[in-house]
Scaffold this motif. Structure first.
Motif, PDB file in Angstrom:
ATOM      1  N   LEU A 173       0.857  -1.178   0.000  1.00 44.41           N
ATOM      2  CA  LEU A 173       0.000   0.000   0.000  1.00 44.41           C
ATOM      3  C   LEU A 173       0.893   1.227   0.000  1.00 44.41           C
ATOM      4  CD1 LEU A 173      -2.925   1.141   0.254  1.00 44.41           C
ATOM      5  CD2 LEU A 173      -2.592   1.124   2.738  1.00 44.41           C
ATOM      6  N   ARG A 174       0.652   2.120  -0.967  1.00 45.18           N
ATOM      7  CA  ARG A 174       1.435   3.356  -1.094  1.00 45.18           C
ATOM      8  C   ARG A 174       2.937   3.065  -1.133  1.00 45.18           C
ATOM      9  NH1 ARG A 174      -1.942   4.924   3.415  1.00 45.18           N
ATOM     10  NH2 ARG A 174      -3.900   5.805   2.659  1.00 45.18           N
TER      11      ARG A 174
ATOM     12  N   CYS B 273      -7.551  -2.395   3.398  1.00 46.47           N
ATOM     13  CA  CYS B 273      -7.666  -1.919   2.021  1.00 46.47           C
ATOM     14  C   CYS B 273      -8.113  -3.097   1.160  1.00 46.47           C
ATOM     15  CB  CYS B 273      -6.349  -1.344   1.515  1.00 46.47           C
ATOM     16  SG  CYS B 273      -5.016  -2.569   1.317  1.00 46.47           S
TER      17      CYS B 273
END
Length: 228
Positions: A170-171, A224
């Motif tokens: 994530l990111r 997520c």
């Protein structure tokens, strides 16, 4: 979305709360699972003794601190949560010889953590023999609507398993992660010396439905959509 787990959207620095097959659970940022109503802590894939096993099999010496660090983190969780039951979801030890080769101090620490608790060892592929530390060894465990086993069964419902050491990105950051859908929860590895399998790997995408969540661990639990 009807095919998703019923989620209680309560992400905190401690963990992420959700309801799975009627059980209110918390995916802890510390890579463990908490079932508050049952005062039950679940950890998977500690791989205690990995440095000893690697040295024994390959002659390569790793810094022999992973057992101590893993037990430190487990001790912190137990002190904070005071579980009456602890489920070790397989591959607690890196192999059966590693289980019998714990140092005297590590063995004493682990047995102190077990004292006064119902401690359950679920059999893993690395540690199929029952440990000689007390507690209850089982091939798998069912509590109400939930089934606890080391390796996921493709057709299972209400299953909590480990084995794959899932990670998700994530990111731009990859972290150990829980994977959750309406049928199963796959836990991250708790052990210090454990690698990981990306959630995009075919072994994991074949098990999880298209609306699965990844709950990343670390400083906080971050849910997520599961990267595929």
């Amino acid at each position: 979305m009807t095919s998703s787990p019923e989620l209680v959207l309560n992400a905190t620095p401690i963990g992420f709360d959700f309801t799975f097959r009627g059980a209110r659970l918390t995916a802890l940022a510390a890579r463990a699972l908490w079932w508050g109503a049952e005062t039950t802590l679940v950890v998977s894939d500690l791989h205690l003794g990995k440095s000893e096993r690697v040295a024994r099999r390959t002659g390569v010496s790793l810094p022999p601190y992973e057992t101590r660090d893993t037990l430190d983190r487990l001790e912190t969780l137990i002190a904070a949560l005071s579980p009456t039951r602890v489920i070790c979801l397989g591959d607690t030890f890196d192999d059966d010889i590693a289980a019998s080769s714990l140092t005297t101090s590590d063995r004493a620490r682990l047995q102190a953590l077990m004292q006064g608790r119902h401690w359950i060892w679920v059999e893993g592929n690395h540690d199929p023999a029952p440990p000689t530390l007390g507690g209850d060894p089982v091939a798998e465990l069912r509590l109400g609507a939930l089934a606890f086993r080391h390796i996921a069964s493709p057709d299972a419902v209400g299953e909590i398993s480990g084995h794959y050491h899932p990670k998700a990105r994530l990111r731009g950051q990859s972290r150990p992660a829980f994977l959750l859908d309406k049928s199963r929860l796959i836990m991250p590895a708790f052990g210090t010396y454990t690698g990981g399998l990306r959630s995009t790997d075919a072994a994991l995408t074949a098990l999880m439905d298209k609306q699965a969540l990844a709950i990343l661990t670390g400083a906080r639990a971050l849910p997520c959509p599961m990267p595929r």
